[in-house]
Design a protein around this motif. Sequence first.
Motif, mmCIF file in Angstrom:
data_model
loop_
_atom_site.group_PDB
_atom_site.id
_atom_site.type_symbol
_atom_site.label_atom_id
_atom_site.label_comp_id
_atom_site.label_asym_id
_atom_site.label_seq_id
_atom_site.Cartn_x
_atom_site.Cartn_y
_atom_site.Cartn_z
ATOM 1 N N UNK A 89 0.800 -1.221 0.000
ATOM 2 C CA UNK A 89 0.000 0.000 0.000
ATOM 3 C C UNK A 89 0.836 1.277 0.000
ATOM 4 N N UNK A 90 2.050 1.216 0.498
ATOM 5 C CA UNK A 90 2.867 2.434 0.565
ATOM 6 C C UNK A 90 3.648 2.614 -0.728
ATOM 7 N N UNK A 91 2.897 2.912 -1.778
ATOM 8 C CA UNK A 91 3.477 3.238 -3.077
ATOM 9 C C UNK A 91 2.962 4.619 -3.476
ATOM 10 N N UNK A 92 3.681 5.268 -4.349
ATOM 11 C CA UNK A 92 3.233 6.580 -4.803
ATOM 12 C C UNK A 92 1.861 6.486 -5.456
ATOM 13 N N UNK A 93 1.617 5.432 -6.206
ATOM 14 C CA UNK A 93 0.311 5.250 -6.863
ATOM 15 C C UNK A 93 -0.811 5.229 -5.832
ATOM 16 N N UNK A 94 -0.648 4.442 -4.775
ATOM 17 C CA UNK A 94 -1.682 4.359 -3.734
ATOM 18 C C UNK A 94 -1.838 5.689 -3.005
ATOM 19 N N UNK A 95 -0.722 6.339 -2.703
ATOM 20 C CA UNK A 95 -0.775 7.607 -1.978
ATOM 21 C C UNK A 95 -1.483 8.673 -2.802
ATOM 22 N N UNK A 96 -1.236 8.711 -4.106
ATOM 23 C CA UNK A 96 -1.853 9.729 -4.955
ATOM 24 C C UNK A 96 -3.348 9.516 -5.138
ATOM 25 N N UNK A 97 -3.866 8.369 -4.693
ATOM 26 C CA UNK A 97 -5.314 8.148 -4.751
ATOM 27 C C UNK A 97 -6.033 8.750 -3.552
ATOM 28 N N UNK A 98 -5.286 9.206 -2.545
ATOM 29 C CA UNK A 98 -5.896 9.835 -1.365
ATOM 30 C C UNK A 98 -6.667 11.072 -1.802
ATOM 31 N N UNK A 99 -7.793 11.333 -1.163
ATOM 32 C CA UNK A 99 -8.666 12.442 -1.542
ATOM 33 C C UNK A 99 -8.776 13.473 -0.419
ATOM 34 N N UNK A 100 -7.865 14.496 -0.433
ATOM 35 C CA UNK A 100 -7.986 15.568 0.570
ATOM 36 C C UNK A 100 -9.365 16.220 0.483
ATOM 37 N N UNK A 101 -9.881 16.577 1.651
ATOM 38 C CA UNK A 101 -11.201 17.202 1.723
ATOM 39 C C UNK A 101 -12.333 16.189 1.745
#
Length: 173
Positions: A89-101
């Motif tokens: 899970x700690x990949x840039x791809x997974x992190x960039x799927x996070x949705x601030x707000x």
Amino acid sequence: MQYHLARWMGAALAAAALCACASLEPVQTAQKMIGSPESAVRGTFGAPTETYQLAGGTSRWIYSKQPLGFDVYAADFDAAGNLVRFRQMLTEKEIYEARPGIWTKHDVAERFGLPREPVQYYPLMKREAWSYRLYVGAYQPAHFSAYFDDRGVLDRTMIIVDPLGGDGHDRSK
């Protein structure tokens, strides 16, 4: 008597080798287990560090190697309890799927597990930060931080590369 001892030792070594493979290459090991029941996953990888119920009766088991390791693995199971996906899970791809707000602390925990580093609070920003260790690029140690506002809603994410390496291992050898 020696024959039985040798056979027992051989079986013990084979079991240890299987466990070593599962810990050294967990994603590759788990890919071969797609469709297997939860009991087989638990038998191979041990007890998860966290479990989450997801939509539609599905579930996720988190296997965190934090805070000293750089990995968080997720084992996803269908409603019948069979493995359908296993990934780091700690990949840039997974992190960039996070949705601030939109995402909350629960959403971040469901994706990356609970933080194993001390949680920080920055009073001037009025933000709480959860931090995880990961590798970016060609095994460059870094820190991923998720910042939450006072309502527990994800405000932003940040990846900071650690130029000193952080773990004391020389990967060039």
